[in-house]
Design a protein around this motif. Structure first.
Motif, PDB file in Angstrom:
ATOM      1  N   SER A   1       5.468  66.088 -19.337  1.00 17.98           N
ATOM      2  CA  SER A   1       4.414  65.017 -19.955  1.00 17.98           C
ATOM      3  C   SER A   1       3.596  64.410 -18.605  1.00 17.98           C
ATOM      4  O   SER A   1       2.392  64.204 -18.722  1.00 17.98           O
ATOM      5  CB  SER A   1       5.339  63.955 -20.608  1.00 17.98           C
ATOM      6  N   GLY A   2       4.514  64.270 -17.516  1.00 15.60           N
ATOM      7  CA  GLY A   2       3.923  63.648 -16.344  1.00 15.60           C
ATOM      8  C   GLY A   2       2.739  64.604 -15.615  1.00 15.60           C
ATOM      9  O   GLY A   2       1.735  64.111 -15.382  1.00 15.60           O
ATOM     10  N   ILE A   3       2.949  65.799 -15.650  1.00 10.66           N
ATOM     11  CA  ILE A   3       1.937  66.716 -15.130  1.00 10.66           C
ATOM     12  C   ILE A   3       0.686  66.664 -16.121  1.00 10.66           C
ATOM     13  O   ILE A   3      -0.493  66.698 -15.552  1.00 10.66           O
ATOM     14  CB  ILE A   3       2.618  68.399 -15.406  1.00 10.66           C
ATOM     15  N   GLY A   4       0.855  66.679 -17.410  1.00 12.53           N
ATOM     16  CA  GLY A   4      -0.322  66.633 -18.306  1.00 12.53           C
ATOM     17  C   GLY A   4      -1.280  65.517 -17.755  1.00 12.53           C
ATOM     18  O   GLY A   4      -2.324  65.343 -17.578  1.00 12.53           O
ATOM     19  N   LEU A   5      -0.471  64.204 -17.608  1.00 10.40           N
ATOM     20  CA  LEU A   5      -1.293  62.944 -17.195  1.00 10.40           C
ATOM     21  C   LEU A   5      -1.935  63.069 -15.693  1.00 10.40           C
ATOM     22  O   LEU A   5      -2.830  62.550 -15.720  1.00 10.40           O
ATOM     23  CB  LEU A   5      -0.346  61.744 -17.335  1.00 10.40           C
ATOM     24  N   LEU A   6      -1.169  63.791 -15.135  1.00 14.00           N
ATOM     25  CA  LEU A   6      -1.493  63.863 -13.438  1.00 14.00           C
ATOM     26  C   LEU A   6      -2.568  64.855 -13.181  1.00 14.00           C
ATOM     27  O   LEU A   6      -3.845  64.502 -12.512  1.00 14.00           O
ATOM     28  CB  LEU A   6      -0.439  64.296 -12.745  1.00 14.00           C
TER      29      LEU A   6
ATOM     30  N   GLN B   1      -6.344  56.886  -4.248  1.00 18.23           N
ATOM     31  CA  GLN B   1      -5.661  55.964  -5.197  1.00 18.23           C
ATOM     32  C   GLN B   1      -5.603  56.676  -6.587  1.00 18.23           C
ATOM     33  O   GLN B   1      -6.515  57.372  -6.743  1.00 18.23           O
ATOM     34  CB  GLN B   1      -6.593  54.582  -5.336  1.00 18.23           C
ATOM     35  N   LEU B   2      -4.492  56.925  -7.156  1.00 16.69           N
ATOM     36  CA  LEU B   2      -4.400  57.245  -8.470  1.00 16.69           C
ATOM     37  C   LEU B   2      -4.981  56.314  -9.529  1.00 16.69           C
ATOM     38  O   LEU B   2      -4.980  55.125  -9.448  1.00 16.69           O
ATOM     39  CB  LEU B   2      -3.174  57.786  -8.701  1.00 16.69           C
ATOM     40  N   SER B   3      -5.463  56.788 -10.544  1.00 12.11           N
ATOM     41  CA  SER B   3      -5.800  55.968 -11.927  1.00 12.11           C
ATOM     42  C   SER B   3      -4.818  55.458 -12.479  1.00 12.11           C
ATOM     43  O   SER B   3      -3.665  55.884 -12.283  1.00 12.11           O
ATOM     44  CB  SER B   3      -6.818  56.689 -12.918  1.00 12.11           C
ATOM     45  N   LEU B   4      -4.775  54.616 -13.416  1.00 11.18           N
ATOM     46  CA  LEU B   4      -3.492  54.192 -14.407  1.00 11.18           C
ATOM     47  C   LEU B   4      -2.915  55.681 -14.922  1.00 11.18           C
ATOM     48  O   LEU B   4      -1.592  55.261 -14.828  1.00 11.18           O
ATOM     49  CB  LEU B   4      -4.070  53.002 -15.204  1.00 11.18           C
TER      50      LEU B   4
ATOM     51  N   GLY C   1      -3.083  58.468 -13.746  1.00 11.32           N
ATOM     52  CA  GLY C   1      -2.365  59.089 -12.796  1.00 11.32           C
ATOM     53  C   GLY C   1      -1.034  58.525 -12.298  1.00 11.32           C
ATOM     54  O   GLY C   1       0.051  59.243 -12.231  1.00 11.32           O
ATOM     55  N   TYR C   2      -1.009  57.045 -12.148  1.00  9.49           N
ATOM     56  CA  TYR C   2       0.190  56.419 -12.004  1.00  9.49           C
ATOM     57  C   TYR C   2       1.323  56.838 -12.810  1.00  9.49           C
ATOM     58  O   TYR C   2       2.552  56.735 -12.545  1.00  9.49           O
ATOM     59  CB  TYR C   2      -0.024  54.944 -11.361  1.00  9.49           C
TER      60      TYR C   2
ATOM     61  N   VAL D   1       6.706  62.048 -13.878  1.00  5.63           N
ATOM     62  CA  VAL D   1       7.314  63.432 -13.216  1.00  5.63           C
ATOM     63  C   VAL D   1       8.730  62.823 -12.331  1.00  5.63           C
ATOM     64  O   VAL D   1       9.668  63.493 -12.046  1.00  5.63           O
ATOM     65  CB  VAL D   1       6.121  63.739 -12.183  1.00  5.63           C
ATOM     66  N   LEU D   2       8.625  61.850 -11.701  1.00  3.80           N
ATOM     67  CA  LEU D   2       9.499  61.220 -10.791  1.00  3.80           C
ATOM     68  C   LEU D   2      10.547  60.832 -11.536  1.00  3.80           C
ATOM     69  O   LEU D   2      11.835  61.301 -11.100  1.00  3.80           O
ATOM     70  CB  LEU D   2       9.166  60.071 -10.119  1.00  3.80           C
ATOM     71  N   LEU D   3      10.623  60.466 -12.814  1.00  7.62           N
ATOM     72  CA  LEU D   3      11.629  60.114 -13.679  1.00  7.62           C
ATOM     73  C   LEU D   3      12.178  61.493 -14.092  1.00  7.62           C
ATOM     74  O   LEU D   3      13.699  61.709 -14.299  1.00  7.62           O
ATOM     75  CB  LEU D   3      11.174  59.329 -14.982  1.00  7.62           C
ATOM     76  N   GLY D   4      11.254  62.457 -14.351  1.00  9.49           N
ATOM     77  CA  GLY D   4      11.931  63.875 -14.760  1.00  9.49           C
ATOM     78  C   GLY D   4      12.758  64.302 -13.878  1.00  9.49           C
ATOM     79  O   GLY D   4      13.853  64.873 -13.960  1.00  9.49           O
ATOM     80  N   ILE D   5      12.443  64.176 -12.425  1.00 10.86           N
ATOM     81  CA  ILE D   5      13.313  64.636 -11.504  1.00 10.86           C
ATOM     82  C   ILE D   5      14.557  64.059 -11.221  1.00 10.86           C
ATOM     83  O   ILE D   5      15.451  64.826 -11.002  1.00 10.86           O
ATOM     84  CB  ILE D   5      12.227  64.784 -10.114  1.00 10.86           C
ATOM     85  N   LEU D   6      14.501  62.820 -11.403  1.00 10.11           N
ATOM     86  CA  LEU D   6      15.664  61.995 -11.302  1.00 10.11           C
ATOM     87  C   LEU D   6      16.771  62.392 -12.545  1.00 10.11           C
ATOM     88  O   LEU D   6      17.873  62.433 -12.211  1.00 10.11           O
ATOM     89  CB  LEU D   6      15.534  60.425 -11.160  1.00 10.11           C
ATOM     90  N   ALA D   7      16.147  62.649 -13.616  1.00 10.37           N
ATOM     91  CA  ALA D   7      17.041  62.644 -14.684  1.00 10.37           C
ATOM     92  C   ALA D   7      17.624  64.275 -14.340  1.00 10.37           C
ATOM     93  O   ALA D   7      18.700  64.363 -14.828  1.00 10.37           O
ATOM     94  CB  ALA D   7      16.115  62.868 -15.935  1.00 10.37           C
TER      95      ALA D   7
END
Length: 300
Positions: A129-134, A258-261, A263-264, A270-276
């Motif tokens: 999901s994060g990849i899609g938004l990024l 800078q990332l857009s909203l 992107g952030y 992505v970070l939450l997915g990695i931590l999970a």
């Protein structure tokens, strides 16, 4: 070495790796992609070989073969990253390459038919999901650089799996040093074929090569296995998950990225997915291991 000192060293290594995306982008201003990789890993190999020259005397042919294979995979990782950085930001690159943590268990399922734990499935869904938004823009198109950075994460996951097999029968430090040499050597050959290899001609080019070769490669690959002995795999995984955060910080602070909203939000997923995948996966595995006989547990 105390665990706290080891973990601080691993944070420093992670910071080096997070800064490497910015230095690669700097180096690409005056050097070809393969030229940059050849100089980076060539310098790292020379430094590591000089430092551990006595250890290298015990190299056997099996270690050389593994070093060549891992060097080829390492070349794949950084070829994708360096070409990818031409059309994506250092922040995007850092978060997308960090997907390696998610791809490792997925490849284990596909190649070794291992069962995937529910936390890893959850982490994968978050990361995708994060990849899609990024990566997706308003017209639902993905930049080629983003795709290359995702491919580099796949290469890195394969490299990790092969390394896990290699260190069971060969000296881990020698393998680590040789893979640097082979990656640099392969890149130099490709540079002669597709480019005109040169030394940096500008101060930013020299800064990029020296930082990549000394800190991001030589120091990183030497400090990591030493420090990792004195802390837990779970803590190591959590520390390494900070790499994309450092990449985004250096990109923002030194390159004004800078990332857009959107992107952030994607980066956070992505970070939450990695931590999970890393933390919850370990927590899910520990109760299972605790119920196993010690002899069987030792083989895992």
């Amino acid at each position: 070495m105390k665990p706290l000192k080891a973990e601080l060293l691993l944070i420093v290594v992670t910071m080096f790796w997070g800064s490497s995306y910015l230095f690669m982008k700097m180096g690409l201003g005056t050097l070809g992609e393969f030229n940059l990789i050849a100089l980076r890993f060539g310098l790292a190999f020379i430094l590591a070989a000089l430092l551990f020259r006595k250890r290298l005397r015990s190299i056997d042919m099996r270690t050389v073969k593994y070093g060549a294979l891992l060097g080829f995979l390492l070349l794949g990782v950084f070829t994708c990253i360096t070409f990818g950085l031409k059309t994506t930001t250092t922040s995007n690159a850092g978060f997308l390459v960090a997907l390696t943590v998610v791809f490792v268990p997925l490849l284990e399922v596909l190649i070794f038919r291992k069962k995937v734990a529910p936390p890893q499935i959850f982490g994968t869904i978050l990361a995708i999901s994060g990849i899609g938004l990024l990566t997706l823009n308003g017209s639902l198109k993905v930049q080629p650089g983003d795709l290359l950075c995702i491919l580099s994460a796949v290469f890195y996951a394969v490299q990790i799996l092969v390394t896990g097999k290699a260190v069971k029968t060969s000296d881990s430090l020698n393998i680590g040093i040789l893979q640097l040499g082979f990656a640099g050597g392969f890149a130099l050959v490709l540079s002669f074929i597709f480019e005109a290899p040169v030394l940096p001609s500008t101060l930013p080019g020299w800064i990029a090569i020296l930082a990549l070769g000394i800190f991001c490669s030589a120091c990183g690959f030497i400090i990591q296995p030493v420090a990792q002995k004195y802390t837990t795999p779970t803590r190591t995984g959590l520390i390494f998950a900070l790499e994309p955060v450092f990449a985004a910080f250096f990109g923002y602070w030194f390159a004004g990225e800078q990332l857009s909203l959107q992107g952030y939000t994607g980066a956070a997923l992505v970070l939450l997915g990695i931590l999970a995948s890393e933390l919850l996966g370990k927590l899910h595995l520990n109760p299972v291991l605790s119920r196993m006989p010690k002899k069987r547990r030792a083989h895992l």
